[in-house]
Design a protein around this motif. Structure first.
Motif, PDB file in Angstrom:
ATOM      1  N   THR A 176       0.827  -1.207   0.000  1.00 37.07           N
ATOM      2  CA  THR A 176       0.000   0.000   0.000  1.00 37.07           C
ATOM      3  C   THR A 176       0.856   1.250   0.000  1.00 37.07           C
ATOM      4  OG1 THR A 176      -1.689  -1.193   1.275  1.00 37.07           O
ATOM      5  CG2 THR A 176      -1.872   1.203   1.196  1.00 37.07           C
ATOM      6  N   ALA A 177       1.852   1.290   0.886  1.00 32.71           N
ATOM      7  CA  ALA A 177       2.664   2.491   1.055  1.00 32.71           C
ATOM      8  C   ALA A 177       3.630   2.706  -0.108  1.00 32.71           C
ATOM      9  CB  ALA A 177       3.438   2.407   2.368  1.00 32.71           C
ATOM     10  N   LEU A 178       4.335   1.668  -0.516  1.00 35.06           N
ATOM     11  CA  LEU A 178       5.378   1.842  -1.522  1.00 35.06           C
ATOM     12  C   LEU A 178       4.797   2.185  -2.890  1.00 35.06           C
ATOM     13  CD1 LEU A 178       7.878  -0.982  -0.502  1.00 35.06           C
ATOM     14  CD2 LEU A 178       7.863   1.436   0.146  1.00 35.06           C
ATOM     15  N   THR A 179       3.637   1.616  -3.238  1.00 32.30           N
ATOM     16  CA  THR A 179       3.005   1.989  -4.503  1.00 32.30           C
ATOM     17  C   THR A 179       2.527   3.444  -4.462  1.00 32.30           C
ATOM     18  OG1 THR A 179       0.947   0.962  -3.688  1.00 32.30           O
ATOM     19  CG2 THR A 179       2.308  -0.335  -5.206  1.00 32.30           C
ATOM     20  N   ALA A 180       2.055   3.892  -3.310  1.00 33.46           N
ATOM     21  CA  ALA A 180       1.634   5.295  -3.178  1.00 33.46           C
ATOM     22  C   ALA A 180       2.825   6.240  -3.265  1.00 33.46           C
ATOM     23  CB  ALA A 180       0.894   5.490  -1.856  1.00 33.46           C
ATOM     24  N   ILE A 181       3.914   5.889  -2.589  1.00 34.17           N
ATOM     25  CA  ILE A 181       5.113   6.735  -2.591  1.00 34.17           C
ATOM     26  C   ILE A 181       5.698   6.815  -3.997  1.00 34.17           C
ATOM     27  CG2 ILE A 181       7.497   6.876  -1.756  1.00 34.17           C
ATOM     28  CD1 ILE A 181       6.443   5.568   0.872  1.00 34.17           C
ATOM     29  N   ALA A 182       5.738   5.697  -4.706  1.00 34.06           N
ATOM     30  CA  ALA A 182       6.320   5.680  -6.054  1.00 34.06           C
ATOM     31  C   ALA A 182       5.465   6.444  -7.057  1.00 34.06           C
ATOM     32  CB  ALA A 182       6.505   4.232  -6.522  1.00 34.06           C
ATOM     33  N   ALA A 183       4.153   6.397  -6.887  1.00 31.28           N
ATOM     34  CA  ALA A 183       3.258   7.014  -7.874  1.00 31.28           C
ATOM     35  C   ALA A 183       3.048   8.505  -7.646  1.00 31.28           C
ATOM     36  CB  ALA A 183       1.909   6.305  -7.856  1.00 31.28           C
ATOM     37  N   LEU A 184       3.147   8.961  -6.391  1.00 36.50           N
ATOM     38  CA  LEU A 184       2.791  10.346  -6.068  1.00 36.50           C
ATOM     39  C   LEU A 184       3.580  11.395  -6.856  1.00 36.50           C
ATOM     40  CD1 LEU A 184       1.091  12.281  -4.409  1.00 36.50           C
ATOM     41  CD2 LEU A 184       2.795  12.125  -2.573  1.00 36.50           C
ATOM     42  N   PRO A 185       4.909  11.282  -7.011  1.00 34.15           N
ATOM     43  CA  PRO A 185       5.621  12.324  -7.776  1.00 34.15           C
ATOM     44  C   PRO A 185       5.117  12.457  -9.210  1.00 34.15           C
ATOM     45  CG  PRO A 185       7.178  10.985  -6.531  1.00 34.15           C
ATOM     46  CD  PRO A 185       5.851  10.298  -6.438  1.00 34.15           C
ATOM     47  N   TRP A 186       4.832  11.327  -9.861  1.00 33.19           N
ATOM     48  CA  TRP A 186       4.340  11.374 -11.238  1.00 33.19           C
ATOM     49  C   TRP A 186       2.929  11.933 -11.297  1.00 33.19           C
ATOM     50  CZ3 TRP A 186       8.261  10.892 -14.276  1.00 33.19           C
ATOM     51  CH2 TRP A 186       9.333  10.078 -13.894  1.00 33.19           C
ATOM     52  N   LEU A 187       2.116  11.580 -10.316  1.00 30.47           N
ATOM     53  CA  LEU A 187       0.759  12.102 -10.249  1.00 30.47           C
ATOM     54  C   LEU A 187       0.783  13.616 -10.037  1.00 30.47           C
ATOM     55  CD1 LEU A 187      -2.264  11.395 -10.190  1.00 30.47           C
ATOM     56  CD2 LEU A 187      -2.038  10.975  -7.738  1.00 30.47           C
ATOM     57  N   ALA A 188       1.647  14.077  -9.145  1.00 37.97           N
ATOM     58  CA  ALA A 188       1.754  15.516  -8.882  1.00 37.97           C
ATOM     59  C   ALA A 188       2.297  16.254 -10.099  1.00 37.97           C
ATOM     60  CB  ALA A 188       2.660  15.749  -7.673  1.00 37.97           C
ATOM     61  N   LEU A 189       3.307  15.674 -10.752  1.00 38.37           N
ATOM     62  CA  LEU A 189       3.891  16.310 -11.930  1.00 38.37           C
ATOM     63  C   LEU A 189       2.858  16.443 -13.050  1.00 38.37           C
ATOM     64  CD1 LEU A 189       6.515  17.400 -13.202  1.00 38.37           C
ATOM     65  CD2 LEU A 189       6.973  15.080 -14.030  1.00 38.37           C
ATOM     66  N   GLY A 190       2.076  15.397 -13.281  1.00 43.88           N
ATOM     67  CA  GLY A 190       1.041  15.447 -14.308  1.00 43.88           C
ATOM     68  C   GLY A 190      -0.030  16.473 -13.988  1.00 43.88           C
TER      69      GLY A 190
END
Length: 275
Positions: A176-190
């Motif tokens: 749960t945590a690692l997938t959220a941490i990995a995805a958040l920068p790309w989600l924020a950048l987009g």
């Protein structure tokens, strides 16, 4: 999954004021901060696992947290929550179909029958099935577009759920945590790129401050707690059985409304019994 019922009740009022993309980013900034603290103290060498699976975690995190949330709430803007709840109930069928197509595991008849029974129950809860089996409610092009967007978005969560089985060394918290941490920068950048391009509007800080109690609840309960519980259940039961519990979302909405003083209708009681 019971906690996700409150997400739809509270989230619909929030996305009426905040673009679904920004709503998703703010929601996961808050949730990821909590998850990062939890995995730091309760994980087993989590950052090495994050480095080892960075690309996979980014992709499935974007599918499950980004695509799913953004498209479902965009769909809710155009259609009705009752339609969205029925579309969510198609996820067990999608999971069974993907498992058959990709893994060669043909679903047993009882699994299909159980998913169909639950889908009928959700449709009954959502006022979509009348007393003689007729479909009720007026459907227009705007609703159909919203329903199509929601249906496409559910594929993101199905793929996210299926991927958990491929990482047996990850605990539910770590996944749960690692997938959220990995995805958040790309989600924020987009999100920032879409805002600068004029495709979406950024919410005013004062608006977010006014919505902070709702956003804090959404981040803690139907995001962190619900995702941890769901991933723990899927690890024990497997994706096909775990996704069946998504049919509890509209049932939990009935329960929350009942606590708030709105008595359930007969069709809602009948549909809940089917689920």
């Amino acid at each position: 999954t019971a906690a996700w019922g409150s997400l739809f009740l509270i989230g619909k009022s929030v996305v009426a004021q905040v673009d679904p993309v920004w709503f998703t980013v703010v929601r996961y900034i808050l949730a990821t901060a909590v998850l990062a603290v939890l995995v730091q103290f309760a994980g087993v060498d989590p950052w090495a696992k994050l480095r080892r699976h960075a690309l996979r975690h980014s992709l499935v995190g974007l599918a499950g947290y980004g695509v799913f949330s953004i498209m479902v709430f965009h769909g809710l803007r155009l259609s009705l929550p009752s339609h969205g709840s029925v579309i969510m109930a198609t996820m067990p069928f999608t999971t069974l179909a993907l498992r058959w197509a990709l893994d060669g595991q043909r679903p047993p008849l009882r699994a299909l029958a159980g998913a169909a029974l639950a889908l009928a129950g959700v449709a009954t809860v959502a006022h979509l099935i009348g007393p003689h089996g007729s479909v009720t409610g007026e459907v227009n092009g705007r609703m159909l577009l919203g329903d199509a967007i929601t249906l496409a978005g559910t594929l993101g969560w199905v793929l996210y759920t299926r991927n958990a089985a491929r990482l047996p060394d990850h605990s539910p918290l770590e996944y749960t945590a690692l997938t959220a941490i990995a995805a958040l920068p790309w989600l924020a950048l987009g999100t920032v790129a879409a805002t600068l391009a004029g495709l979406i509007d950024a919410p005013a800080p004062a608006l977010l401050a006014g919505l902070s109690p709702k956003l804090a609840y959404i981040a803690l309960v139907p995001t962190v707690a619900a995702a941890l519980a769901f991933n723990a259940g899927v690890k024990q039961l497997g994706a096909p059985m775990g996704t069946l519990f998504l049919n509890m979302v509209p049932v939990s909405v009935i329960a929350v409304r009942a606590v708030l003083g709105e008595a359930p209708h007969p069709n809602e009681i009948a549909g809940a019994a089917l689920v």
